[in-house]
Design an enzyme around this catalytic site. Sequence first.
Site, PDB file in Angstrom:
ATOM      1  CB  CYS A 175      -0.899  -0.005   1.236  1.00 61.40           C
ATOM      2  SG  CYS A 175      -1.996   1.424   1.301  1.00 61.40           S
TER       3      CYS A 175
ATOM      4  CB  CYS B  15      -1.263   3.846   8.185  1.00 60.58           C
ATOM      5  SG  CYS B  15      -2.308   4.528   6.868  1.00 60.58           S
TER       6      CYS B  15
ATOM      7  CB  CYS C  51      -0.880  -0.216   8.391  1.00 64.09           C
ATOM      8  SG  CYS C  51      -1.704  -1.418   7.323  1.00 64.09           S
TER       9      CYS C  51
ATOM     10  CB  CYS D 251     -15.746  -6.531   7.006  1.00 64.44           C
ATOM     11  SG  CYS D 251     -17.068  -6.273   8.160  1.00 64.44           S
TER      12      CYS D 251
ATOM     13  CB  CYS E 130     -18.701  -4.093   5.918  1.00 69.40           C
ATOM     14  SG  CYS E 130     -17.667  -2.711   6.441  1.00 69.40           S
TER      15      CYS E 130
ATOM     16  CB  CYS F  66     -18.113   0.832   9.652  1.00 68.10           C
ATOM     17  SG  CYS F  66     -17.018  -0.018  10.821  1.00 68.10           S
TER      18      CYS F  66
ATOM     19  NE  ARG G 180     -17.726  -3.668  13.957  1.00 71.67           N
ATOM     20  CZ  ARG G 180     -18.744  -4.496  13.728  1.00 71.67           C
ATOM     21  NH1 ARG G 180     -18.608  -5.779  13.991  1.00 71.67           N
ATOM     22  NH2 ARG G 180     -19.886  -4.056  13.217  1.00 71.67           N
TER      23      ARG G 180
HETATM   24  N1  SAM Z   1      -6.594   0.739   3.201  1.00 70.71           N
HETATM   25  C1  SAM Z   1      -7.839   1.143   3.694  1.00 70.71           C
HETATM   26  C2  SAM Z   1      -7.772   2.295   4.650  1.00 70.71           C
HETATM   27  O1  SAM Z   1      -6.808   2.386   5.397  1.00 70.71           O
HETATM   28  O2  SAM Z   1      -8.686   3.107   4.651  1.00 70.71           O
HETATM   29  C3  SAM Z   1      -8.626   0.003   4.311  1.00 70.71           C
HETATM   30  C4  SAM Z   1      -7.903  -1.072   5.135  1.00 70.71           C
HETATM   31  S1  SAM Z   1      -7.113  -0.525   6.642  1.00 70.71           S
HETATM   32  C5  SAM Z   1      -6.116  -1.912   7.060  1.00 70.71           C
HETATM   33  C6  SAM Z   1      -8.453  -0.523   7.820  1.00 70.71           C
HETATM   34  C7  SAM Z   1      -8.175  -0.065   9.209  1.00 70.71           C
HETATM   35  O3  SAM Z   1      -7.524  -1.084   9.945  1.00 70.71           O
HETATM   36  C8  SAM Z   1      -7.279   1.137   9.430  1.00 70.71           C
HETATM   37  O4  SAM Z   1      -7.933   2.351   9.238  1.00 70.71           O
HETATM   38  C9  SAM Z   1      -6.881   0.973  10.888  1.00 70.71           C
HETATM   39  O5  SAM Z   1      -7.759   1.693  11.716  1.00 70.71           O
HETATM   40  C10 SAM Z   1      -7.005  -0.528  11.121  1.00 70.71           C
HETATM   41  N2  SAM Z   1      -5.687  -1.120  11.410  1.00 70.71           N
HETATM   42  C11 SAM Z   1      -4.710  -1.383  10.514  1.00 70.71           C
HETATM   43  N3  SAM Z   1      -3.622  -1.911  11.107  1.00 70.71           N
HETATM   44  C12 SAM Z   1      -3.908  -1.986  12.419  1.00 70.71           C
HETATM   45  C13 SAM Z   1      -3.171  -2.430  13.561  1.00 70.71           C
HETATM   46  N4  SAM Z   1      -1.924  -2.876  13.465  1.00 70.71           N
HETATM   47  N5  SAM Z   1      -3.775  -2.383  14.768  1.00 70.71           N
HETATM   48  C14 SAM Z   1      -5.049  -1.920  14.872  1.00 70.71           C
HETATM   49  N6  SAM Z   1      -5.784  -1.483  13.836  1.00 70.71           N
HETATM   50  C15 SAM Z   1      -5.220  -1.500  12.625  1.00 70.71           C
HETATM   51 FE1  SF4 Z   2      -2.725   1.247   3.470  1.00 73.18          FE
HETATM   52 FE2  SF4 Z   2      -2.685   0.091   5.843  1.00 73.18          FE
HETATM   53 FE3  SF4 Z   2      -2.959   2.709   5.684  1.00 73.18          FE
HETATM   54 FE4  SF4 Z   2      -4.991   1.107   4.882  1.00 73.18          FE
HETATM   55  S1  SF4 Z   2      -4.197   1.311   6.957  1.00 73.18           S
HETATM   56  S2  SF4 Z   2      -4.171   2.903   3.836  1.00 73.18           S
HETATM   57  S3  SF4 Z   2      -3.814  -0.632   4.078  1.00 73.18           S
HETATM   58  S4  SF4 Z   2      -1.160   1.521   5.028  1.00 73.18           S
END
Ligand code: SAM
Ligand code: SF4
Length: 327
Positions: A62, A66, A69, A106, A137, A197, A269
Site C-alpha cells: 500500500c 500509516c 499498518c 467485511c 461491508c 463504520c 465494536r
Molecule cells: N486501506 C484502507 C484504509 O486504510 O482506509 C482500508 C484497510 S485498513 C487496514 C483498515 C483499518 O484497519 C485502518 O484504518 C486501521 O484503523 C485498522 N488497522 C490497521 N492496522 C492496524 C493495527 N496494526 N492495529 C489496529 N488497527 C489497525
Molecule cells: Fe494502506 Fe494500511 Fe494505511 Fe490502509 S491502513 S491505507 S492498508 S497503510
Amino acid sequence: MSENIYVERAVERHDWQLDEVQALFAMPFNDLIFRAQTIHRHSFDPNEIQISSLLSIKTGACSEDCGYCPQSAHHDADLKPEALLPLSDVIQAAKRAQAQGASRFCMGAAWRQPKDKDIERVVEMVQEVKALGMETCVTLGMLTDQQTQRLKAGGLDYYNHNLDTSEDYYSEVITTRTYQDRLDTLERVRDAGINVCCGGIVGMGESDQDRAKLLIQLANLPKHPESVPINMLVQVEGTPLMGSDNLDPLLFVRMIAVARIMLPRSRVRLSAGRTSMSDELQALCFLAGANSIFYGDKLLTTDNPMTEHDQRLFQRLGVYAGGSSYA
Ligand code: SAM
Ligand code: SF4
Ligand code: DTB
C-alpha cells in the site's frame, strides 16, 4: 453519587465539548460503567452481540504510510503482498464465515484509493456475498462521489473508513493523506446513503486528550456512524509503532464506556487487539457497552481469537450473536 444516573436516556448529541468528555473519562470507574450500561440498555438488548468476519481481498504494497499498518509499502513487515482475490475465493470465505455464525462480511483492501475498475470487481463480490444472505461491508481507502454511488447501487450495506486518532495526533501516525481527506470520504459515504463504520485505534502513544478528541470528532459528525470500531493497536514487527507503550487496560474499558455514552445508538465494536486481552477484560468491555466484534481466526493480516474460544466466551457470558447496526 453522580446526578441522574438512574434515569439517563440514550440522547444523541452532536455538540460535545472537550471538558465534559474529559469529565466522563475522569468519573469513578464504577459510576462510569454503570452509566454506560444504563444507556446501553435503552437502545440495545444487553446480551446480544453483532459479529462480523473480515477478509483481506487485496493485501500489502500500500502506498500510504500509516504507522501502525503492516500493509504499508513504506514499512518492513514480514508480509507477502497479494493481488485482488478471485471472486470464488471471496465467496468461499464468506460461506465459511456464515457457517461459523457471522452476520456481516467485511472485505478490506490495502489501497490508498481504488480505481474505477477495482470498484466493479468489488461490486461483484458485494452482490455475491449479499446473495448468501449476509450483510456486506468494505474498506477500500478514499472514494470519489461516483464510486460511493456505484457501491450503493451495487447493494453495499456498510463502508469502513476510520479517523484513527485525533486531528492533533494524526500527523504523528500518517503523513500521506490528511484528516480532512478522511472526513471528505466519510461525507461521501454518508451522502450516498451507505451505513458508516468509523472509529479509531488506541495504544499508539496518543494522550488522554487525543482519545477524548477522537470520540468528539465521531460524535459531532452530522450523523453518528452506525458502527464504531475501537481498535487496540496490534503491534507488528517492522512497523514504526512497534514498541509503543501499552495502554492501561482499564483506560481501554473507559474508552469503550465513553464511546457508548456519546454514541448511544451506535454499535461500538471491540475490534483489533482481542488476542492480547483476557476474557475478563473483554467481559468488562461488553459491560461498558461494546456490542459487536470481529469474529474468525484472522483480522486482515494478523491473528484474532479462535472461533471456538469466542464461542466458549459467549457461552460463559450468556451472550449471543445477532442484531444489525441500529437499535
Ligand atoms: N486501506 C484502507 C484504509 O486504510 O482506509 C482500508 C484497510 S485498513 C487496514 C483498515 C483499518 O484497519 C485502518 O484504518 C486501521 O484503523 C485498522 N488497522 C490497521 N492496522 C492496524 C493495527 N496494526 N492495529 C489496529 N488497527 C489497525
Ligand atoms: Fe494502506 Fe494500511 Fe494505511 Fe490502509 S491502513 S491505507 S492498508 S497503510
Ligand atoms: C477496523 O477498524 N479494524 C479492522 C477493520 N476495521 C477493517 C482491521 C484491523 C486490522 C488489524 C491489523 C491487520 O490484521 O492487518
